[in-house]
Design a protein around this motif. Structure first.
Motif, mmCIF file in Angstrom:
data_model
loop_
_atom_site.group_PDB
_atom_site.id
_atom_site.type_symbol
_atom_site.label_atom_id
_atom_site.label_comp_id
_atom_site.label_asym_id
_atom_site.label_seq_id
_atom_site.Cartn_x
_atom_site.Cartn_y
_atom_site.Cartn_z
ATOM 1 N N LYS A 32 0.835 -1.182 -0.056
ATOM 2 C CA LYS A 32 0.152 -0.041 -0.033
ATOM 3 C C LYS A 32 0.932 1.264 0.041
ATOM 4 N N LEU A 33 0.506 2.326 -0.759
ATOM 5 C CA LEU A 33 1.360 3.157 -0.918
ATOM 6 C C LEU A 33 1.235 4.361 0.311
ATOM 7 N N VAL A 34 0.200 4.168 0.610
ATOM 8 C CA VAL A 34 -0.277 5.012 1.726
ATOM 9 C C VAL A 34 -0.682 4.187 2.871
ATOM 10 N N GLY A 35 -0.012 4.296 4.008
ATOM 11 C CA GLY A 35 -0.443 3.454 5.199
ATOM 12 C C GLY A 35 0.188 2.176 5.190
ATOM 13 N N PRO A 36 0.089 1.516 6.154
ATOM 14 C CA PRO A 36 0.411 -0.105 6.294
ATOM 15 C C PRO A 36 0.048 -0.970 5.121
ATOM 16 N N THR A 62 -6.058 -5.696 7.446
ATOM 17 C CA THR A 62 -6.192 -4.561 6.396
ATOM 18 C C THR A 62 -5.155 -3.503 6.746
ATOM 19 N N GLY A 63 -4.713 -3.096 5.692
ATOM 20 C CA GLY A 63 -3.570 -1.908 5.670
ATOM 21 C C GLY A 63 -4.231 -0.759 5.099
ATOM 22 N N GLY A 64 -3.375 0.112 4.465
ATOM 23 C CA GLY A 64 -3.907 1.108 3.696
ATOM 24 C C GLY A 64 -4.150 2.467 4.749
ATOM 25 N N LEU A 65 -4.821 3.656 4.304
ATOM 26 C CA LEU A 65 -4.981 4.464 5.280
ATOM 27 C C LEU A 65 -5.906 4.048 6.320
ATOM 28 N N SER A 66 -7.129 3.593 5.802
ATOM 29 C CA SER A 66 -8.236 3.220 6.752
ATOM 30 C C SER A 66 -7.838 2.028 7.659
ATOM 31 N N GLY A 67 -6.971 1.209 7.265
ATOM 32 C CA GLY A 67 -6.340 0.270 8.111
ATOM 33 C C GLY A 67 -5.377 0.807 9.201
ATOM 34 N N GLY A 68 -4.689 1.545 8.911
ATOM 35 C CA GLY A 68 -3.757 2.453 9.708
ATOM 36 C C GLY A 68 -4.376 3.270 10.701
ATOM 37 N N LEU A 69 -5.519 3.703 10.177
ATOM 38 C CA LEU A 69 -6.195 4.639 11.233
ATOM 39 C C LEU A 69 -7.269 3.572 12.218
ATOM 40 N N GLY A 70 -7.284 2.391 11.900
ATOM 41 C CA GLY A 70 -8.248 1.834 12.746
ATOM 42 C C GLY A 70 -9.688 1.885 12.495
ATOM 43 N N LEU A 71 -9.929 1.753 11.076
ATOM 44 C CA LEU A 71 -11.285 2.155 10.461
ATOM 45 C C LEU A 71 -11.764 1.138 9.691
#
Length: 161
Positions: A32-36, A62-71
């Motif tokens: 993922k380019l942004v986030g884990p 799940t990674g990405g921006l939403s995964g990194g934010l816990g959403l």
């Protein structure tokens, strides 16, 4: 806005923690380019009422921006393998289907659970993992079986069947 984001991050990290689980390892499955990155994690936990049993649960994160934010909502796939690590002994009474371990896999509604059963006929413990959210009309599940040595454990009277 920063305070709101910080609150979401804190709340998400609290929900994501598995109770009494030890993170054994992980492998990235998608960059993922942004986030884990998306990954599969492996966690180990001991049965709190049965000594001599350790279970290993692998599940997607799940990674990405939403995964990194816990959403983000993690996929409902998991596998389990439980093994004897010593003499298997029932230390406390338990009911069939009692929750042994659970972890939040989405912000609000979904959990990955592990429950325990005793097959007295075959003298085995059965561990079932499943997601609490229906996926494609059915629950995703997996089981693992741990044989008990009757000469050591002989205490199946502690099970409420």
């Amino acid at each position: 806005m920063r305070l709101f984001t910080l609150c979401l991050l804190s709340f998400g990290s609290l929900l994501a923690n598995a109770q009494d689980a030890e993170r054994i390892g992980e492998v990235s499955t998608e960059f993922k380019l942004v986030g884990p990155n998306h990954k599969i994690i492996i966690e180990a936990f001991e049965d709190p009422k049965i000594s001599g049993v350790t279970c290993y649960l692998s599940r997607p994160k799940t990674g990405g921006l939403s995964g990194g934010l816990g959403l983000a909502e993690d996929r409902a796939y998991a596998s389990i393998s439980c093994t004897r690590v010593g003499p298997v002994k029932i230390n406390q009474p338990f009911s069939p289907g009692e929750i042994v371990f659970d972890v939040k896999t989405s912000l609000i509604f979904k959990e990955q659970r592990v429950v325990r059963f005793l097959d007295k006929t075959h003298n085995t413990l059965i561990y079932l993992t499943y997601s609490t959210r229906v996926v494609d009309g059915s629950y995703k599940s997996a089981i693992s079986v741990v044989p008990m040595d009757p000469s050591i454990s002989g205490s199946t009277e502690n099970v409420n069947q």
